[in-house]
Design a protein around this motif. Sequence first.
Motif, PDB file in Angstrom:
ATOM      1  N   ALA A   1      46.010  16.139  -8.459  1.00 56.97           N
ATOM      2  CA  ALA A   1      46.474  15.164  -8.484  1.00 56.97           C
ATOM      3  C   ALA A   1      44.595  14.128  -8.802  1.00 56.97           C
ATOM      4  O   ALA A   1      44.443  14.233  -7.939  1.00 56.97           O
ATOM      5  N   ASP A   2      45.270  13.324  -9.639  1.00 65.32           N
ATOM      6  CA  ASP A   2      43.919  11.685  -9.831  1.00 65.32           C
ATOM      7  C   ASP A   2      43.512  11.320  -8.512  1.00 65.32           C
ATOM      8  O   ASP A   2      42.781  10.878  -7.998  1.00 65.32           O
ATOM      9  N   GLU A   3      44.454  11.336  -7.139  1.00 69.77           N
ATOM     10  CA  GLU A   3      44.339  10.467  -6.001  1.00 69.77           C
ATOM     11  C   GLU A   3      43.509  11.443  -5.131  1.00 69.77           C
ATOM     12  O   GLU A   3      43.238  11.085  -4.611  1.00 69.77           O
TER      13      GLU A   3
ATOM     14  N   THR B   1      37.484   8.257  -2.813  1.00 72.95           N
ATOM     15  CA  THR B   1      37.912   7.018  -3.084  1.00 72.95           C
ATOM     16  C   THR B   1      36.200   5.864  -3.302  1.00 72.95           C
ATOM     17  O   THR B   1      35.211   6.896  -2.685  1.00 72.95           O
TER      18      THR B   1
ATOM     19  N   ASP C   1      52.375  11.574  -6.159  1.00 70.27           N
ATOM     20  CA  ASP C   1      51.497  12.376  -6.439  1.00 70.27           C
ATOM     21  C   ASP C   1      50.179  11.507  -6.137  1.00 70.27           C
ATOM     22  O   ASP C   1      48.598  12.344  -6.371  1.00 70.27           O
ATOM     23  N   LYS C   2      50.631  10.569  -6.307  1.00 70.53           N
ATOM     24  CA  LYS C   2      49.102   9.530  -5.739  1.00 70.53           C
ATOM     25  C   LYS C   2      49.652   7.810  -4.806  1.00 70.53           C
ATOM     26  O   LYS C   2      50.909   7.924  -5.033  1.00 70.53           O
ATOM     27  N   ARG C   3      48.365   7.155  -4.678  1.00 74.66           N
ATOM     28  CA  ARG C   3      48.632   6.199  -3.956  1.00 74.66           C
ATOM     29  C   ARG C   3      50.130   5.227  -4.080  1.00 74.66           C
ATOM     30  O   ARG C   3      51.167   4.818  -3.160  1.00 74.66           O
TER      31      ARG C   3
ATOM     32  N   ALA D   1      44.982   0.136  -4.143  1.00 77.53           N
ATOM     33  CA  ALA D   1      45.068   0.732  -5.093  1.00 77.53           C
ATOM     34  C   ALA D   1      46.688  -0.004  -5.785  1.00 77.53           C
ATOM     35  O   ALA D   1      47.153  -0.398  -6.299  1.00 77.53           O
TER      36      ALA D   1
ATOM     37  N   PHE E   1      47.558  14.191  -1.220  1.00 77.16           N
ATOM     38  CA  PHE E   1      47.315  13.516  -2.759  1.00 77.16           C
ATOM     39  C   PHE E   1      46.900  12.339  -2.550  1.00 77.16           C
ATOM     40  O   PHE E   1      45.825  11.515  -3.532  1.00 77.16           O
ATOM     41  N   TRP E   2      45.319  12.685  -1.383  1.00 77.84           N
ATOM     42  CA  TRP E   2      45.205  11.118  -0.869  1.00 77.84           C
ATOM     43  C   TRP E   2      43.720  11.795   0.017  1.00 77.84           C
ATOM     44  O   TRP E   2      43.958  12.122   1.271  1.00 77.84           O
TER      45      TRP E   2
END
Length: 340
Positions: free
Chosen positions: A2-4, A8, A153-155, A184, A262-263
């Motif tokens: 996942a892109d997260e 960061t 899958d992401k924040r 986010a 996922f993050w």
Amino acid sequence: MADEIRTTTSNDQTESKGTVTERLSRRRFAIGVATGTAALTGLAGCSSVISRDDGDTVTMLLTPDTPSDVRPQYEPVHNMLEGEIDGLTLEMEVPQDYSAVRTALESEQGEIGMDDVTLISKPDMMDLFGTAVTGGTAFYFSMMLTKPDSDIDKRTDLKGKNVAFADRLSTSGSIFAVYALKEAGLDVGDAPDGDPVDFDGNWSNHENAVNQLINDEVDACCTWTGNGMAYLAEDQELPEEVEEGDSFIDNRGQENETLRPFWWSFPIPKQPIYARSSWDSPMKEEIREALLASDEELIREYMPDDYNENDLPFTTLEETGMDNYEPVITRLNDLNIDLG
């Protein structure tokens, strides 16, 4: 992936708007400090004022969490300090929450602490020894977890979901996580001091946060790698920065339950170890020197026979300053968290 599942924006590690001292002076910090015997309520297992009659007894306040989990982890550190310093009797207490740490220090019921929020809340009251090192690194990561079959899958997928956090003042399990959700685009409301808007949140401690996810009480949880990494599959792919910089990656697959990250945050400085400035004793410098001189080989000599080395939270200290905790201060300011 996942892109997260990437660190960061790491440039905010170096973001600065004046010195740490200037930034602290511009903002009122508060940690809800009680006085008198009320200070005792925050120390797990302590129902009355800690006796300070024995001048040779030093009390170290461990990171707030479940005492049955935290105390055994620090047993090698306890044994090493007592073994290396003549005449030292060391007691380790587990505060009920982060607010209780400064309360105990200000009421002189403790001499040494090890959480960054307390240090940041009143740096002039503390003498910073350094930052804890484990596995050759002085950093760890905040992480968000969900069930493997979850649609998260992401924040931003947490909008409308139930999310479990650690203590409200936990750097990794609350402050970094809430800030990341705000970053986010989610409306975090008054969290972590109050209620969020775009999701439901509840705060307890790292262990409970993960257990709530396992028991399907929440959709996701926020914790740190020292707690959450064991719930990842052994072959779980990690961001390069985590793979190279986290000391807990070998814990993957240790728990029966498998969760999915996922993050991840960028590297966060591990817990500082500090003493209250008002503590006037030769033991203060002896303890500092012993912590700085420690290494993995020495710590191993003081491990109990049944000790799980993967739980080791400390091998030595890296000399650091308040500037190392600038990312934490940035998030405290942004979330309007009172520490005072």
